[in-house]
Structure formats: structure tokens, C-alpha cells
Design a protein around this motif. Structure first.
Motif, PDB file in Angstrom:
ATOM      1  N   TYR A 119       0.828  -1.198   0.000  1.00 49.80           N
ATOM      2  CA  TYR A 119       0.000   0.000   0.000  1.00 49.80           C
ATOM      3  C   TYR A 119       0.864   1.251   0.000  1.00 49.80           C
ATOM      4  O   TYR A 119       1.944   1.272   0.560  1.00 49.80           O
ATOM      5  CB  TYR A 119      -0.912   0.021   1.240  1.00 49.80           C
ATOM      6  CG  TYR A 119      -1.771  -1.207   1.323  1.00 49.80           C
ATOM      7  CD1 TYR A 119      -1.405  -2.279   2.121  1.00 49.80           C
ATOM      8  CD2 TYR A 119      -2.924  -1.310   0.565  1.00 49.80           C
ATOM      9  CE1 TYR A 119      -2.180  -3.419   2.178  1.00 49.80           C
ATOM     10  CE2 TYR A 119      -3.712  -2.448   0.628  1.00 49.80           C
ATOM     11  CZ  TYR A 119      -3.330  -3.498   1.432  1.00 49.80           C
ATOM     12  OH  TYR A 119      -4.096  -4.620   1.475  1.00 49.80           O
ATOM     13  N   THR A 120       0.336   2.302  -0.603  1.00 50.87           N
ATOM     14  CA  THR A 120       0.977   3.611  -0.582  1.00 50.87           C
ATOM     15  C   THR A 120       0.248   4.475   0.429  1.00 50.87           C
ATOM     16  O   THR A 120      -0.976   4.612   0.349  1.00 50.87           O
ATOM     17  CB  THR A 120       0.919   4.268  -1.976  1.00 50.87           C
ATOM     18  OG1 THR A 120       1.570   3.398  -2.910  1.00 50.87           O
ATOM     19  CG2 THR A 120       1.592   5.619  -1.971  1.00 50.87           C
ATOM     20  N   PHE A 121       0.983   5.035   1.351  1.00 54.70           N
ATOM     21  CA  PHE A 121       0.398   5.892   2.390  1.00 54.70           C
ATOM     22  C   PHE A 121       0.777   7.330   2.106  1.00 54.70           C
ATOM     23  O   PHE A 121       1.952   7.648   1.972  1.00 54.70           O
ATOM     24  CB  PHE A 121       0.914   5.492   3.781  1.00 54.70           C
ATOM     25  CG  PHE A 121       0.348   4.202   4.282  1.00 54.70           C
ATOM     26  CD1 PHE A 121       0.820   2.980   3.825  1.00 54.70           C
ATOM     27  CD2 PHE A 121      -0.666   4.197   5.213  1.00 54.70           C
ATOM     28  CE1 PHE A 121       0.301   1.788   4.275  1.00 54.70           C
ATOM     29  CE2 PHE A 121      -1.197   3.011   5.688  1.00 54.70           C
ATOM     30  CZ  PHE A 121      -0.722   1.805   5.211  1.00 54.70           C
ATOM     31  N   SER A 122      -0.220   8.217   2.023  1.00 54.66           N
ATOM     32  CA  SER A 122       0.084   9.627   1.790  1.00 54.66           C
ATOM     33  C   SER A 122       0.734  10.251   3.016  1.00 54.66           C
ATOM     34  O   SER A 122       1.461  11.233   2.901  1.00 54.66           O
ATOM     35  CB  SER A 122      -1.179  10.406   1.406  1.00 54.66           C
ATOM     36  OG  SER A 122      -2.082  10.445   2.483  1.00 54.66           O
ATOM     37  N   ARG A 123       0.484   9.679   4.172  1.00 62.04           N
ATOM     38  CA  ARG A 123       1.116  10.140   5.412  1.00 62.04           C
ATOM     39  C   ARG A 123       1.626   8.891   6.134  1.00 62.04           C
ATOM     40  O   ARG A 123       0.873   8.251   6.870  1.00 62.04           O
ATOM     41  CB  ARG A 123       0.095  10.900   6.260  1.00 62.04           C
ATOM     42  CG  ARG A 123       0.709  11.554   7.452  1.00 62.04           C
ATOM     43  CD  ARG A 123      -0.232  12.547   8.072  1.00 62.04           C
ATOM     44  NE  ARG A 123       0.464  13.177   9.198  1.00 62.04           N
ATOM     45  CZ  ARG A 123       0.001  14.219   9.824  1.00 62.04           C
ATOM     46  NH1 ARG A 123      -1.142  14.749   9.478  1.00 62.04           N
ATOM     47  NH2 ARG A 123       0.675  14.721  10.818  1.00 62.04           N
ATOM     48  N   PRO A 124       2.884   8.545   5.944  1.00 60.45           N
ATOM     49  CA  PRO A 124       3.395   7.271   6.472  1.00 60.45           C
ATOM     50  C   PRO A 124       3.808   7.301   7.938  1.00 60.45           C
ATOM     51  O   PRO A 124       4.654   6.523   8.361  1.00 60.45           O
ATOM     52  CB  PRO A 124       4.589   6.988   5.569  1.00 60.45           C
ATOM     53  CG  PRO A 124       5.089   8.337   5.191  1.00 60.45           C
ATOM     54  CD  PRO A 124       3.849   9.197   5.074  1.00 60.45           C
ATOM     55  N   TYR A 143      -3.181   6.833  10.870  1.00 61.08           N
ATOM     56  CA  TYR A 143      -3.672   7.419   9.623  1.00 61.08           C
ATOM     57  C   TYR A 143      -3.959   6.310   8.628  1.00 61.08           C
ATOM     58  O   TYR A 143      -3.218   5.332   8.543  1.00 61.08           O
ATOM     59  CB  TYR A 143      -2.633   8.367   9.014  1.00 61.08           C
ATOM     60  CG  TYR A 143      -2.390   9.582   9.855  1.00 61.08           C
ATOM     61  CD1 TYR A 143      -1.261   9.678  10.647  1.00 61.08           C
ATOM     62  CD2 TYR A 143      -3.305  10.630   9.873  1.00 61.08           C
ATOM     63  CE1 TYR A 143      -1.039  10.795  11.432  1.00 61.08           C
ATOM     64  CE2 TYR A 143      -3.084  11.747  10.652  1.00 61.08           C
ATOM     65  CZ  TYR A 143      -1.951  11.825  11.429  1.00 61.08           C
ATOM     66  OH  TYR A 143      -1.735  12.929  12.211  1.00 61.08           O
ATOM     67  N   ASP A 144      -5.039   6.468   7.851  1.00 56.28           N
ATOM     68  CA  ASP A 144      -5.311   5.520   6.776  1.00 56.28           C
ATOM     69  C   ASP A 144      -4.424   5.859   5.582  1.00 56.28           C
ATOM     70  O   ASP A 144      -3.603   6.780   5.656  1.00 56.28           O
ATOM     71  CB  ASP A 144      -6.802   5.495   6.421  1.00 56.28           C
ATOM     72  CG  ASP A 144      -7.283   6.692   5.613  1.00 56.28           C
ATOM     73  OD1 ASP A 144      -6.486   7.626   5.354  1.00 56.28           O
ATOM     74  OD2 ASP A 144      -8.460   6.702   5.227  1.00 56.28           O
ATOM     75  N   VAL A 145      -4.592   5.168   4.498  1.00 56.60           N
ATOM     76  CA  VAL A 145      -3.746   5.405   3.327  1.00 56.60           C
ATOM     77  C   VAL A 145      -3.927   6.788   2.733  1.00 56.60           C
ATOM     78  O   VAL A 145      -3.048   7.295   2.041  1.00 56.60           O
ATOM     79  CB  VAL A 145      -3.957   4.323   2.237  1.00 56.60           C
ATOM     80  CG1 VAL A 145      -3.485   2.963   2.724  1.00 56.60           C
ATOM     81  CG2 VAL A 145      -5.411   4.270   1.784  1.00 56.60           C
ATOM     82  N   ASN A 146      -5.045   7.428   3.015  1.00 59.42           N
ATOM     83  CA  ASN A 146      -5.323   8.773   2.502  1.00 59.42           C
ATOM     84  C   ASN A 146      -4.824   9.877   3.423  1.00 59.42           C
ATOM     85  O   ASN A 146      -4.903  11.047   3.078  1.00 59.42           O
ATOM     86  CB  ASN A 146      -6.839   8.965   2.322  1.00 59.42           C
ATOM     87  CG  ASN A 146      -7.421   7.908   1.440  1.00 59.42           C
ATOM     88  OD1 ASN A 146      -7.078   7.812   0.282  1.00 59.42           O
ATOM     89  ND2 ASN A 146      -8.282   7.085   2.008  1.00 59.42           N
ATOM     90  N   GLY A 147      -4.381   9.512   4.614  1.00 55.76           N
ATOM     91  CA  GLY A 147      -3.978  10.511   5.598  1.00 55.76           C
ATOM     92  C   GLY A 147      -5.117  10.916   6.518  1.00 55.76           C
ATOM     93  O   GLY A 147      -4.984  11.877   7.268  1.00 55.76           O
TER      94      GLY A 147
END
Length: 162
Positions: A119-124, A143-147
Motif C-alpha cells: 500500500y501507498t500511504f500519503s502520510r506514512p 492514519y489511513d492510506v489517505n492521511g
């Protein structure tokens, strides 16, 4: 990384409360209680370090309960500046865990999915540590993947009533 045993029951997500930021708390509380037919259950004006770090400038918070839904309505100090003043949003969604152990399972699950690289996380940012307040309520944030921010909480008194 911690090895997590598979729970005997699948993990489940249940809404605990919606946090709503407002510039006029009294007006907002009045509207939520009338519109949703709820009642103001409690108010706070002192907050933990974790809460203050997540909600800089928080001054007051009131919980309105309506039809089984909790709304945490809060206001920040006048010197707090909103990044985008024309954008209204929910601050976070809180999910209830059945036990403190399940709370840890949710936290570890996020870590495992992040580490998988699928998965790509906008806020890792990693999940916060789990904190326990004076009432033995445990919680952490992620945070979810969208931040979008989620709080996961375990309230022992509520779990005993189930």
C-alpha cells in the motif's frame, strides 16, 4: 515486529464518536442536541498531552449523545489558525475495540500492512503509542492510506455493559 496470534473472532470496527471542530461551541452544541434530539453528556476543558498534540489549541469539548451516536464537539483557542479556513471537515473517527488486547491487535495490524509494501500511504507516520487515561480508557491514533485520522479506543466500562 510482534507476532500476533489470530483472534478467535474476526476483528470488527464500530463507530465510537465523530469529532467535529467548531468556532462557536455553544451554538454547535445547541444545534446538535436539537437537530439530532440528543443531550450534552459531559464537557472537558483539560486535556492529555496526546490530545493536545493531536488537536493543538483545543479549549473545550462537549459530548452530545443522540440515538446511540456520540459527537465530540470541540473548539480551539482564538490564536489557533486553521490551515484552510474555508474547508470544513471531521477531525477524526474513533473506533471501539472490545478489549485492550484487541486494541493492540489493531495497532499491530496497521504496522504489518505498512511493512508489507502493498500500500501507498500519503502520510506514512506510524501509529501513536497506546495511552491509558485515569479512567482506564486506552487509545491510540493512526492514519489511513489517505492521511485520514482514526482513533482506536477501549472503554472498559462500556465493554462490561455489552
Amino acid at each position: 515486529m510482534n507476532e500476533v496470534r489470530q483472534p478467535s473472532e474476526p476483528l470488527r470496527a464500530a463507530l465510537h464518536h465523530l469529532a467535529v471542530e467548531t468556532a462557536d461551541l455553544d451554538n454547535c452544541v445547541a444545534w446538535y442536541t436539537e437537530f439530532f434530539g440528543g443531550t450534552a453528556a459531559w464537557s472537558l476543558d483539560e486535556f492529555s498531552d496526546l490530545t493536545r498534540s493531536r488537536l493543538p489549541g483545543i479549549v473545550r469539548l462537549t459530548e452530545v449523545v443522540a440515538a446511540g451516536t456520540r459527537f465530540h464537539l470541540f473548539t480551539r483557542s482564538a490564536d489557533y489558525t486553521v490551515q484552510q479556513p474555508d474547508v470544513l471537515q471531521f477531525q477524526h473517527v474513533c473506533v471501539t475495540a472490545r478489549s485492550a488486547a484487541e486494541l493492540e491487535q489493531w495497532r499491530v495490524r496497521w504496522q504489518q500492512l505498512f511493512a508489507s509494501g502493498r500500500y501507498t500511504f500519503s502520510r506514512p507516520d506510524p501509529p501513536t503509542e497506546i495511552v491509558v487515561d485515569d479512567d482506564k480508557v486506552s487509545s491510540f491514533y493512526l492514519y489511513d492510506v489517505n492521511g485520514l485520522e482514526f482513533e482506536f479506543t477501549h472503554v472498559p466500562a462500556e465493554a462490561e455493559g455489552r
